[in-house]
Design an enzyme around this catalytic site. Structure first.
Site, PDB file in Angstrom:
ATOM      1  N   CYS A 166       0.836  -1.198   0.000  1.00 56.11           N
ATOM      2  CA  CYS A 166       0.000   0.000   0.000  1.00 56.11           C
ATOM      3  C   CYS A 166       0.875   1.254   0.000  1.00 56.11           C
ATOM      4  CB  CYS A 166      -0.996  -0.044   1.162  1.00 56.11           C
ATOM      5  SG  CYS A 166      -2.368   1.124   0.975  1.00 56.11           S
ATOM      6  N   GLU A 168      -1.037  -8.500   4.851  1.00 56.29           N
ATOM      7  CA  GLU A 168      -0.919  -8.638   6.304  1.00 56.29           C
ATOM      8  C   GLU A 168      -2.276  -8.565   6.996  1.00 56.29           C
ATOM      9  OE1 GLU A 168      -0.999  -4.165   5.941  1.00 56.29           O
ATOM     10  OE2 GLU A 168      -0.557  -5.920   4.713  1.00 56.29           O
ATOM     11  N   HIS A 210      -3.566  -5.457   0.894  1.00 60.95           N
ATOM     12  CA  HIS A 210      -2.890  -5.710   2.172  1.00 60.95           C
ATOM     13  C   HIS A 210      -2.838  -7.201   2.517  1.00 60.95           C
ATOM     14  CE1 HIS A 210      -2.468  -1.603   3.942  1.00 60.95           C
ATOM     15  NE2 HIS A 210      -3.458  -1.323   3.103  1.00 60.95           N
TER      16      HIS A 210
END
Length: 225
Positions: free
Chosen positions: A85, A204, A202
């Site tokens: 990002c 994560e 994302h």
């Protein structure tokens, strides 16, 4: 191995990245940008957030921070680098990859789950998947539209450097499935030598079933490859 997650002023996904890497068995530590990069890092994450408040444009100031020169040196030596990002924006601003990320076609911040088609399954970041496989990750950005001229986009295709494209649930590339209007529906790409990758979604935030999916695990496990 220990992955260095670089924290700039305004980063807000650094802790998420450390926790997610730990969840896939990769040791990670946060590194404040002013402290410099540790000697011989085994991996580097440029995390999401709003470094320097997106002043000027997203990633512009962090991409010129002193620590980034050390990141470039490490990347040239083959150290794996993943920009997520805002980290993807930083990576492009720093010249780790080609292209740029700019304001979404909608001109608004978008936070939603999207589908991605795996374009190249031969990199550390994508070996957990098959080429053509559709995965799901969340996005959260206001400046995620990938921009590049047609000649350079064609070169990325020819060199198999596009990792992910936005698609629908069946893997089709449609205007409706491209959340930010990215050129070529590009959601993630790698650098010239394959050890650097940047992506707007994302991974994560997609490592725990209770948070809506685990497809991000396969990407983060690339550090262990």
């Amino acid at each position: 191995m220990t992955v260095s997650v670089i924290q700039f002023g305004g980063s807000n996904c650094d802790r998420d990245a450390v926790r997610a890497l730990d969840a896939v068995g990769v040791e990670a530590e946060r590194v404040w940008h002013e402290d410099g990069l540790p000697d011989d890092p085994s991996g580097i994450v440029l995390p999401g957030g709003f470094s320097y408040g997106d002043y000027l444009r997203a990633g512009a100031m962090a991409g010129r921070a002193p620590i980034v020169e050390a990141v470039r040196d490490a990347a040239r030596e083959g150290v794996p680098v993943l920009g997520i990002c805002n980290g993807a924006q930083v990576g492009c601003e720093a010249g780790l990859t080609v292209g740029a990320f700019t304001t979404n076609a909608s001109a608004r911040f978008q936070c939603e789950h999207v589908h991605l088609r795996v374009e190249n399954a031969e990199t550390p970041w994508t070996r957990a998947f098959a080429a053509g496989e559709v995965i799901s990750l969340p996005i959260a950005h206001g400046e995620g539209r990938f921009e590049i001229d047609e000649a350079k986009l064609a070169a990325l295709d020819d060199e198999n450097r596009i990792l992910f494209r936005y698609c629908d649930a069946d893997g089709n590339l449609t205007t409706a499935a491209n959340p930010n209007g990215s050129t070529g529906a590009v959601a993630g790409l790698c650098g010239e030598h394959g050890n650097v990758a940047v992506l707007m979604p994302h991974p994560e935030r997609a490592t725990l079933p209770e948070l809506g999916g685990t497809d991000g695990r396969g990407i983060l496990r690339g550090f262990a490859e």
